[in-house]
Design a protein around this motif. Sequence first.
Motif, PDB file in Angstrom:
ATOM      1  N   SER A 421       0.800  -1.221   0.000  1.00 55.89           N
ATOM      2  CA  SER A 421       0.000   0.000   0.000  1.00 55.89           C
ATOM      3  C   SER A 421       0.836   1.275   0.000  1.00 55.89           C
ATOM      4  CB  SER A 421      -0.926   0.010   1.218  1.00 55.89           C
ATOM      5  OG  SER A 421      -0.179  -0.044   2.419  1.00 55.89           O
ATOM      6  N   ASN A 422       2.156   1.160   0.013  1.00 52.09           N
ATOM      7  CA  ASN A 422       3.008   2.357   0.043  1.00 52.09           C
ATOM      8  C   ASN A 422       3.682   2.630  -1.303  1.00 52.09           C
ATOM      9  OD1 ASN A 422       4.690   0.124   0.160  1.00 52.09           O
ATOM     10  ND2 ASN A 422       6.158   1.066   1.569  1.00 52.09           N
ATOM     11  N   LYS A 423       3.160   2.008  -2.361  1.00 47.49           N
ATOM     12  CA  LYS A 423       3.756   2.171  -3.684  1.00 47.49           C
ATOM     13  C   LYS A 423       2.839   2.973  -4.602  1.00 47.49           C
ATOM     14  CE  LYS A 423       7.331  -0.303  -2.581  1.00 47.49           C
ATOM     15  NZ  LYS A 423       8.652   0.341  -2.404  1.00 47.49           N
ATOM     16  N   TYR A 424       3.458   3.836  -5.390  1.00 40.59           N
ATOM     17  CA  TYR A 424       2.708   4.616  -6.366  1.00 40.59           C
ATOM     18  C   TYR A 424       2.378   3.749  -7.581  1.00 40.59           C
ATOM     19  CZ  TYR A 424       3.517   9.097  -4.048  1.00 40.59           C
ATOM     20  OH  TYR A 424       3.515  10.139  -3.149  1.00 40.59           O
ATOM     21  N   PHE A 425       1.296   4.115  -8.253  1.00 41.26           N
ATOM     22  CA  PHE A 425       0.927   3.434  -9.497  1.00 41.26           C
ATOM     23  C   PHE A 425       0.065   4.381 -10.318  1.00 41.26           C
ATOM     24  CE2 PHE A 425      -2.566   2.765  -6.652  1.00 41.26           C
ATOM     25  CZ  PHE A 425      -3.710   2.711  -7.436  1.00 41.26           C
ATOM     26  N   ASP A 426      -0.025   4.093 -11.622  1.00 46.18           N
ATOM     27  CA  ASP A 426      -0.870   4.871 -12.524  1.00 46.18           C
ATOM     28  C   ASP A 426      -2.099   4.052 -12.880  1.00 46.18           C
ATOM     29  OD1 ASP A 426       0.988   6.914 -12.542  1.00 46.18           O
ATOM     30  OD2 ASP A 426       2.037   6.144 -14.309  1.00 46.18           O
ATOM     31  N   LEU A 427      -3.271   4.704 -12.803  1.00 49.37           N
ATOM     32  CA  LEU A 427      -4.537   4.045 -13.113  1.00 49.37           C
ATOM     33  C   LEU A 427      -5.264   4.904 -14.142  1.00 49.37           C
ATOM     34  CD1 LEU A 427      -6.820   1.928 -12.432  1.00 49.37           C
ATOM     35  CD2 LEU A 427      -7.615   3.579 -10.725  1.00 49.37           C
ATOM     36  N   GLY A 428      -5.644   4.314 -15.280  1.00 46.20           N
ATOM     37  CA  GLY A 428      -6.294   5.148 -16.276  1.00 46.20           C
ATOM     38  C   GLY A 428      -6.903   4.366 -17.417  1.00 46.20           C
ATOM     39  N   ILE A 429      -7.219   5.107 -18.485  1.00 48.37           N
ATOM     40  CA  ILE A 429      -7.795   4.526 -19.691  1.00 48.37           C
ATOM     41  C   ILE A 429      -6.997   5.018 -20.896  1.00 48.37           C
ATOM     42  CG2 ILE A 429     -10.115   4.363 -18.692  1.00 48.37           C
ATOM     43  CD1 ILE A 429     -10.878   6.881 -20.237  1.00 48.37           C
ATOM     44  N   MET A 430      -7.017   4.247 -21.970  1.00 45.53           N
ATOM     45  CA  MET A 430      -6.363   4.651 -23.211  1.00 45.53           C
ATOM     46  C   MET A 430      -7.285   4.309 -24.377  1.00 45.53           C
ATOM     47  SD  MET A 430      -3.422   1.697 -23.596  1.00 45.53           S
ATOM     48  CE  MET A 430      -2.585   2.199 -22.103  1.00 45.53           C
ATOM     49  N   ASP A 431      -7.270   5.175 -25.406  1.00 42.97           N
ATOM     50  CA  ASP A 431      -8.134   4.914 -26.550  1.00 42.97           C
ATOM     51  C   ASP A 431      -7.333   4.263 -27.673  1.00 42.97           C
ATOM     52  OD1 ASP A 431      -6.728   6.917 -27.916  1.00 42.97           O
ATOM     53  OD2 ASP A 431      -8.186   8.469 -27.414  1.00 42.97           O
ATOM     54  N   ASP A 432      -8.042   3.888 -28.748  1.00 41.70           N
ATOM     55  CA  ASP A 432      -7.362   3.181 -29.828  1.00 41.70           C
ATOM     56  C   ASP A 432      -6.646   4.125 -30.778  1.00 41.70           C
ATOM     57  OD1 ASP A 432      -9.557   4.293 -31.011  1.00 41.70           O
ATOM     58  OD2 ASP A 432     -10.467   2.414 -31.673  1.00 41.70           O
ATOM     59  N   HIS A 433      -6.600   5.436 -30.431  1.00 41.05           N
ATOM     60  CA  HIS A 433      -5.813   6.398 -31.199  1.00 41.05           C
ATOM     61  C   HIS A 433      -4.480   6.716 -30.508  1.00 41.05           C
ATOM     62  CE1 HIS A 433      -9.244   6.879 -33.757  1.00 41.05           C
ATOM     63  NE2 HIS A 433      -9.985   7.433 -32.807  1.00 41.05           N
ATOM     64  N   GLY A 434      -4.194   5.999 -29.414  1.00 42.52           N
ATOM     65  CA  GLY A 434      -2.911   6.181 -28.744  1.00 42.52           C
ATOM     66  C   GLY A 434      -2.884   7.260 -27.688  1.00 42.52           C
ATOM     67  N   ASN A 435      -4.064   7.716 -27.190  1.00 39.96           N
ATOM     68  CA  ASN A 435      -4.132   8.724 -26.129  1.00 39.96           C
ATOM     69  C   ASN A 435      -4.378   8.046 -24.784  1.00 39.96           C
ATOM     70  OD1 ASN A 435      -4.024  11.071 -27.932  1.00 39.96           O
ATOM     71  ND2 ASN A 435      -6.060  10.412 -28.582  1.00 39.96           N
ATOM     72  N   ALA A 436      -3.736   8.551 -23.742  1.00 42.76           N
ATOM     73  CA  ALA A 436      -3.882   7.996 -22.392  1.00 42.76           C
ATOM     74  C   ALA A 436      -4.368   9.077 -21.435  1.00 42.76           C
ATOM     75  CB  ALA A 436      -2.557   7.418 -21.900  1.00 42.76           C
ATOM     76  N   TYR A 437      -5.242   8.683 -20.540  1.00 44.85           N
ATOM     77  CA  TYR A 437      -5.784   9.572 -19.506  1.00 44.85           C
ATOM     78  C   TYR A 437      -5.680   8.798 -18.193  1.00 44.85           C
ATOM     79  CZ  TYR A 437      -7.862  11.211 -23.863  1.00 44.85           C
ATOM     80  OH  TYR A 437      -8.050  11.618 -25.163  1.00 44.85           O
ATOM     81  N   TYR A 438      -4.989   9.359 -17.192  1.00 42.44           N
ATOM     82  CA  TYR A 438      -4.772   8.578 -15.978  1.00 42.44           C
ATOM     83  C   TYR A 438      -4.614   9.475 -14.757  1.00 42.44           C
ATOM     84  CZ  TYR A 438       0.210   9.758 -16.549  1.00 42.44           C
ATOM     85  OH  TYR A 438       1.399  10.428 -16.673  1.00 42.44           O
ATOM     86  N   VAL A 439      -4.727   8.850 -13.583  1.00 41.30           N
ATOM     87  CA  VAL A 439      -4.448   9.499 -12.305  1.00 41.30           C
ATOM     88  C   VAL A 439      -3.368   8.691 -11.609  1.00 41.30           C
ATOM     89  CG1 VAL A 439      -6.736  10.532 -12.020  1.00 41.30           C
ATOM     90  CG2 VAL A 439      -6.313   8.229 -11.141  1.00 41.30           C
ATOM     91  N   ARG A 440      -2.726   9.318 -10.656  1.00 43.73           N
ATOM     92  CA  ARG A 440      -1.643   8.653  -9.926  1.00 43.73           C
ATOM     93  C   ARG A 440      -2.064   8.486  -8.471  1.00 43.73           C
ATOM     94  NH1 ARG A 440       3.764  10.724 -11.903  1.00 43.73           N
ATOM     95  NH2 ARG A 440       3.152   9.268 -13.529  1.00 43.73           N
TER      96      ARG A 440
END
Length: 480
Positions: A421-440
């Motif tokens: 529980s003390n480790k950072y990670f990225d959580l998000g979505i990506m589309d089929d055009h190569g764009n990523a949207y995420y939170v940390r």
Amino acid sequence: MILINQLFFAVLISSATSTLLFFVWWLLRGFFMIANAKLVYATLRSICVLYVLPIGYIAVLFTYRARFQGQKGVWGLVFTRTAELTDKLWVFAILWSVTVAFLIAFQALDRLQWRRRLADNLPEYDPVAVEVYDSVCRRLRVEKYKLPLNRNVDIDIPCVIGWIRPRLLLPERDYSREDLELIFLHEMSHRKHKDLGLKAFSVIVMMIHCFNPASWILVQKINFWSECMADLEALEITGSLQNARVYFDSIARLIPDDKKKQVNSAFVSALCISKKMIDRRVDFVKKYRLMKSAGKLVTAALGAAFIFASGTTAYASGKTVADLHNVVYQDTENYVNVDEGSKVRTVVADDGMIEYHCRVEDLDIDGLQIFTEPDDGIATIIEGYHYNMDWYVDPYMRYVSGSYYVATNQRMCVSATVSPSNKYFDLGIMDDHGNAYYVRGIGAASHVFNIPESCRYRVFVQNDNSVQLHATGYFLYEDK
């Protein structure tokens, strides 16, 4: 009678001068927020102390003394002349003294009732609770013997009680390890900041200045800001400031459904004293994050809005602030170079979280592995249906779900808890055009992504750590 009149006169002057300072604090609290949110609470504490210091009364005495300087028995003469000022106050002085006596009796009765409820206290022996408690004590640098941990069958909300010999009380129910950590971090922050002593002191101020509505408001403000500071301490020490939703959802879940009323006592600091208070605390954390992430000009605008707002909740829901938020979002879309030729854009989302927008390749790091989950079971995704994730994400790996079609009139809800529980990670979505949207996030993250373009999307968890992460949670899509 003369003594009571003089005492009431001293309280009256002190009340007027301190209330003026309280009003100045009310006007400037937004600028204090800009400088340092903790400065708001610190200045409020100082004003509370000033209510019991008879500075104005002493100034009156020395003014008269200067006028009669050189005369025999100058202090007796000063007392006599000031008594002339208070002769017409005797009715109000008597009413004031009776009211103060009544309020003291009421608080004494409240204290007695709480002492009876505490007669059933039992030391906490659960090994998990004791272990988590010891860990939090070390993190906050609080000596645990100064705040004993007890169980009590007569309470239903975790709380700290007592400002002379405080103790932390847990209701008689089962808690997860995460719940215990949240409770201890929040409540022991009150102990670390000596909030219960200040709360009791503010009640004394309220009783002395019972004729002044500002003193009653002062008690409410101290209660509110002490809770806000405890929230900030808990969120910052766990690295969850950008994911406060999970924190407040946990607090709301810990309150029994039949216990949504205020806990009014000078001797108790509960995890949450009312549902309305939770809403106001959430609003404060949102504004705090906005001010930390916004530019200087927009931060000044937010401070001005904070000043002229009639209340925290009203401020959060007003149209003017909604328009101001749009300015903030535009101003905080700062571009930060990740690699030459690529850019990451940070945006303050509707819930106050920092959302990152970039090309998928901007997330690539040296040695990154990509694992794509098969599309089985996701080809016909259903609105509102939770698709559970139970992913083991190896070091330097991006774990990607199957793809699914989502339209712009919909949004994607994603939530994950990871261990360790003390480790950072990225959580998000990506589309089929190569764009990523995420939170940390660290330990847990939950976010609702607005869909910018109708196409197929995938959910992903990226682990940039040298240890494996176990991510559990869900994702779903729903109409706006």
